[in-house]
Motif scaffolding. Structure first.
Motif: not given
Length: 274
Positions: A213-224
């Protein structure tokens, strides 16, 4: 002969009215950017909601982005997932493609546009990441079922033309993820405006380096952290431009005939009377 209530309207006028109605509804929202970067495909959307997503996964390599009425594009998303699951289970997972899903959505939206009283107020993007950048596919499907095979990037909803123009100024092939995110956010931000903070944007990628699965949602500390890297990248790009501008201004001030000559060090009058 009885005249229908409201008078007669030609089929052409009905289609024009439906198209205008759909365009106005789509333009009321905020734009979504889908673009290639070095390792896959990036999705960015201003979205303060934590529960209602504009960006979603459809299948192993395929992502979905939409603008417009949430209940309408959510029904399309679910239909795409059912189509992908059935075909992947019945035949082969590799038989589920972005092109096949784009054709499915085009048929559904085209039928709704021509046969229903009210057209869907939606515009969607189906993106599929390939094994190499040249294999990536980005399809934009409009409310009337038209399909556009986009090259490198796509912008839907809101002031799409203006956002697309700003994105083209910053887009180039093979951008690293932080620079690609910086370009997308710059395009989505009005000139002179402030970028939305991390909690008010929705970011996801199709990362070709991931297994299965190639899809990855970027949220939280990773996005910051990614946003901080993008900010540093932007400041680093602006600093040389500012230094170059200062140097040009200094050269203009020291142009011939505008500054007094500088005497040699040994000829300076110190005023000592010697």
């Amino acid at each position: 002969m009885s005249i229908p209530f409201g008078g007669y309207a030609s089929p052409e006028q009905i289609m024009r009215d439906r198209a205008e109605y759909a365009r106005k509804g789509i333009a009321r929202g905020r734009s979504v950017v889908v673009m290639q970067y070095a390792d896959g495909i990036l999705f960015v959307a201003p979205n303060p909601s934590k529960a209602l997503h504009k960006i979603s996964e459809i299948y192993d390599r395929i992502g979905f982005a939409a603008v417009g009425r949430y209940n309408e594009f959510e029904s399309l998303r679910l239909a795409g997932i059912r189509y992908a699951d059935i075909n992947g289970y019945t035949f082969n997972r590799n038989d589920v493609t972005g092109r096949g899903l784009a054709n499915l959505y085009a048929q559904q939206l085209g039928m709704i546009f021509t046969e229903s009283i009210k057209s869907f107020e939606v515009e969607i993007v189906v993106a599929e990441v390939g094994d190499a950048p040249e294999d990536d596919q980005i399809y934009r499907i409009t409310f009337d079922g038209s399909v556009f095979d986009e090259q490198g990037m796509a912008v839907i909803g809101g002031q799409a033309d203006a956002v697309g123009g700003r994105l083209k100024e910053r887009y180039s092939e093979g951008l690293p993820l932080p620079q690609a995110l910086d370009a997308a956010l710059s395009a989505l931000t009005e000139p002179g405006g402030e970028r939305p903070p991390a909690p008010q944007i929705e970011v996801a990628v199709l990362d070709r380096g991931r297994e299965h699965r190639k899809f990855l949602r970027l949220t939280g500390p990773r996005l910051e952290k990614l946003l901080e890297t993008a900010k540093e990248s932007q400041e680093g790009a602006q600093r040389p431009a500012a230094e170059e501008s200062s140097a040009e201004q200094a050269e203009a001030e020291q142009a011939p005939g505008t500054a007094p000559p500088i005497a040699p060090e040994g000829d300076i009058d110190t005023g000592s009377g010697e």
